[in-house]
Motif scaffolding. Structure first.
Motif, PDB file in Angstrom:
ATOM      1  N   GLU A 182      38.541  37.858 -35.925  1.00  0.00           N
ATOM      2  CA  GLU A 182      38.570  38.769 -37.026  1.00  0.00           C
ATOM      3  C   GLU A 182      39.395  38.456 -38.048  1.00  0.00           C
ATOM      4  O   GLU A 182      40.649  38.264 -37.576  1.00  0.00           O
ATOM      5  N   THR A 183      39.342  38.567 -39.242  1.00  0.00           N
ATOM      6  CA  THR A 183      40.122  38.565 -40.350  1.00  0.00           C
ATOM      7  C   THR A 183      39.862  39.129 -41.603  1.00  0.00           C
ATOM      8  O   THR A 183      38.822  39.753 -41.720  1.00  0.00           O
ATOM      9  N   ARG A 209      31.838  28.028 -45.149  1.00  0.00           N
ATOM     10  CA  ARG A 209      31.305  27.225 -44.130  1.00  0.00           C
ATOM     11  C   ARG A 209      31.534  25.540 -44.441  1.00  0.00           C
ATOM     12  O   ARG A 209      31.088  24.900 -43.711  1.00  0.00           O
ATOM     13  N   ARG A 210      31.746  25.280 -45.706  1.00  0.00           N
ATOM     14  CA  ARG A 210      31.803  23.711 -46.130  1.00  0.00           C
ATOM     15  C   ARG A 210      32.966  23.374 -45.767  1.00  0.00           C
ATOM     16  O   ARG A 210      33.829  23.695 -45.565  1.00  0.00           O
ATOM     17  N   SER A 211      32.532  21.943 -45.105  1.00  0.00           N
ATOM     18  CA  SER A 211      33.683  21.019 -44.464  1.00  0.00           C
ATOM     19  C   SER A 211      34.531  20.545 -45.519  1.00  0.00           C
ATOM     20  O   SER A 211      34.157  20.356 -46.910  1.00  0.00           O
ATOM     21  N   ARG A 212      36.007  20.682 -45.310  1.00  0.00           N
ATOM     22  CA  ARG A 212      36.886  20.215 -46.277  1.00  0.00           C
ATOM     23  C   ARG A 212      36.915  18.712 -46.536  1.00  0.00           C
ATOM     24  O   ARG A 212      37.210  17.925 -47.561  1.00  0.00           O
ATOM     25  N   ALA A 213      36.473  17.888 -45.238  1.00  0.00           N
ATOM     26  CA  ALA A 213      36.044  16.559 -45.606  1.00  0.00           C
ATOM     27  C   ALA A 213      34.962  16.053 -46.229  1.00  0.00           C
ATOM     28  O   ALA A 213      34.985  14.944 -47.092  1.00  0.00           O
ATOM     29  N   VAL A 222      29.475  30.956 -37.899  1.00  0.00           N
ATOM     30  CA  VAL A 222      28.601  31.991 -38.362  1.00  0.00           C
ATOM     31  C   VAL A 222      29.343  33.335 -38.568  1.00  0.00           C
ATOM     32  O   VAL A 222      30.135  33.734 -37.991  1.00  0.00           O
ATOM     33  N   PHE A 223      29.018  34.003 -39.702  1.00  0.00           N
ATOM     34  CA  PHE A 223      29.481  35.133 -40.250  1.00  0.00           C
ATOM     35  C   PHE A 223      28.695  36.380 -39.580  1.00  0.00           C
ATOM     36  O   PHE A 223      27.711  36.625 -40.194  1.00  0.00           O
ATOM     37  N   LEU A 224      29.079  37.254 -38.637  1.00  0.00           N
ATOM     38  CA  LEU A 224      28.408  38.294 -37.833  1.00  0.00           C
ATOM     39  C   LEU A 224      28.454  39.518 -38.767  1.00  0.00           C
ATOM     40  O   LEU A 224      27.401  40.193 -38.662  1.00  0.00           O
ATOM     41  N   LEU A 225      29.614  39.779 -39.203  1.00  0.00           N
ATOM     42  CA  LEU A 225      29.710  41.062 -39.870  1.00  0.00           C
ATOM     43  C   LEU A 225      30.650  40.861 -40.898  1.00  0.00           C
ATOM     44  O   LEU A 225      31.777  40.334 -40.854  1.00  0.00           O
ATOM     45  N   ILE A 250      33.977  36.508 -37.496  1.00  0.00           N
ATOM     46  CA  ILE A 250      33.369  35.284 -37.507  1.00  0.00           C
ATOM     47  C   ILE A 250      33.294  34.670 -36.066  1.00  0.00           C
ATOM     48  O   ILE A 250      34.120  34.700 -35.248  1.00  0.00           O
ATOM     49  N   VAL A 251      32.149  33.817 -35.969  1.00  0.00           N
ATOM     50  CA  VAL A 251      31.868  33.421 -34.740  1.00  0.00           C
ATOM     51  C   VAL A 251      31.825  31.822 -34.899  1.00  0.00           C
ATOM     52  O   VAL A 251      31.212  31.294 -35.886  1.00  0.00           O
TER      53      VAL A 251
END
Length: 273
Positions: A182-183, A209-213, A222-225, A250-251
């Motif tokens: 959680e954050t 969700r995008r990769s930095r690379a 996945v953002f659950l809540l 976040i999961v």
């Protein structure tokens, strides 16, 4: 949310057929509701452990009267028996006697105290539910993982079809044994992100969700809540733009590269968006 693996193992699959339940109170009521929902035949023996002990002056179940009652309830033809009384010794002896009458019956026990764990494990009961551990898990989540506890409360309002879709999605994106955290989006946890948000930039959950690379690659996250003030968004839309102060559950897949990528929201150069 309690750390269980998403994939049901063979030992977690309960048998079909008639169920016998010994006990009374909230736990028996919850079991009854679950069996009704699943369309399982059952019979409840309204069993008060304290009254039994006072009347028979023993905590050992299994005299002639008890055996006769088990047979009346159909123990020899039943698929499962659940001992859910408030006395551990009675629960053990109920299941032991049922096993003698029907060696193939599936046994489930309520264990009231962790002190009796070794005895229960030695009894080869198919499934044990430890009341103290269940209460500890729920209390810990309520105090230390408020978003996880909130997710559990909200998820319970949904139907089975919703749950199946979520589990299927998590299995495909994060694997069957994911981890979560959680954050809060603030200066302490996501300084660079909050700077961009303060400038009025639109940054969505999908952007996180995008990769930095490779910006075309989506991370196994996945953002659950999302909690925003008093508003709760269960399984929020990926197109949803973030705001300072948002709380996220976040999961993710259990890979260190994913963890580092997610934690890097504090330092990430958001100009790439």
């Amino acid at each position: 949310m309690y750390g269980h693996i998403l994939k049901l193992k063979k030992r977690d699959q309960f048998p079909l057929g008639k169920y016998i339940i010994y006990g009374k109170g909230r736990m028996v009521k919850a079991i009854q509701e679950g069996l009704q929902k699943a369309g399982i035949e059952y019979v409840i023996e309204d069993f008060d452990s304290q009254r039994y002990i006072e009347e028979k002056n023993t905590t050992i179940f299994g005299d002639d009267e008890d055996i006769h009652r088990l047979i009346e309830l159909g123990v020899k033809e039943s698929a499962c028996i659940i001992a859910a009384t408030q006395n551990d010794l009675l629960n053990l002896t109920i299941l032991n006697k049922a096993k003698q009458l029907n060696p193939k019956i599936f046994t489930m026990a309520r264990e009231n105290s962790l002190d009796d764990l070794n005895i229960f494990q030695a009894s080869k009961i198919n499934k044990i539910y430890i009341v103290e551990k269940i209460l500890a898990d729920a209390t810990y989540s309520y105090i230390a993982r408020p978003l996880a506890d909130l997710f559990i409360q909200e998820a319970r309002k949904k139907d089975d079809e919703w749950a199946r879709i979520i589990v299927y999605m998590l299995n495909n994106i994060t694997g069957m044994n994911p981890m979560y955290f959680e954050t809060v989006l603030n200066d302490a946890n996501a300084y660079a992100l909050t700077l961009r948000l303060e400038k009025g930039e639109n940054i969505s959950l999908a952007d996180l969700r995008r990769s930095r690379a490779d910006r075309n690659e989506m991370l196994h996250v996945v953002f659950l809540l999302l909690k925003r003030g008093n508003n709760i968004y269960l399984m929020p839309d990926a197109r949803m733009n973030l705001q300072i102060g948002d709380e996220l559950l976040i999961v993710q897949m259990r890979k260190i590269t994913v963890i580092l990528s997610i934690l890097s929201i504090t330092y990430m150069n958001w100009s790439m968006f």
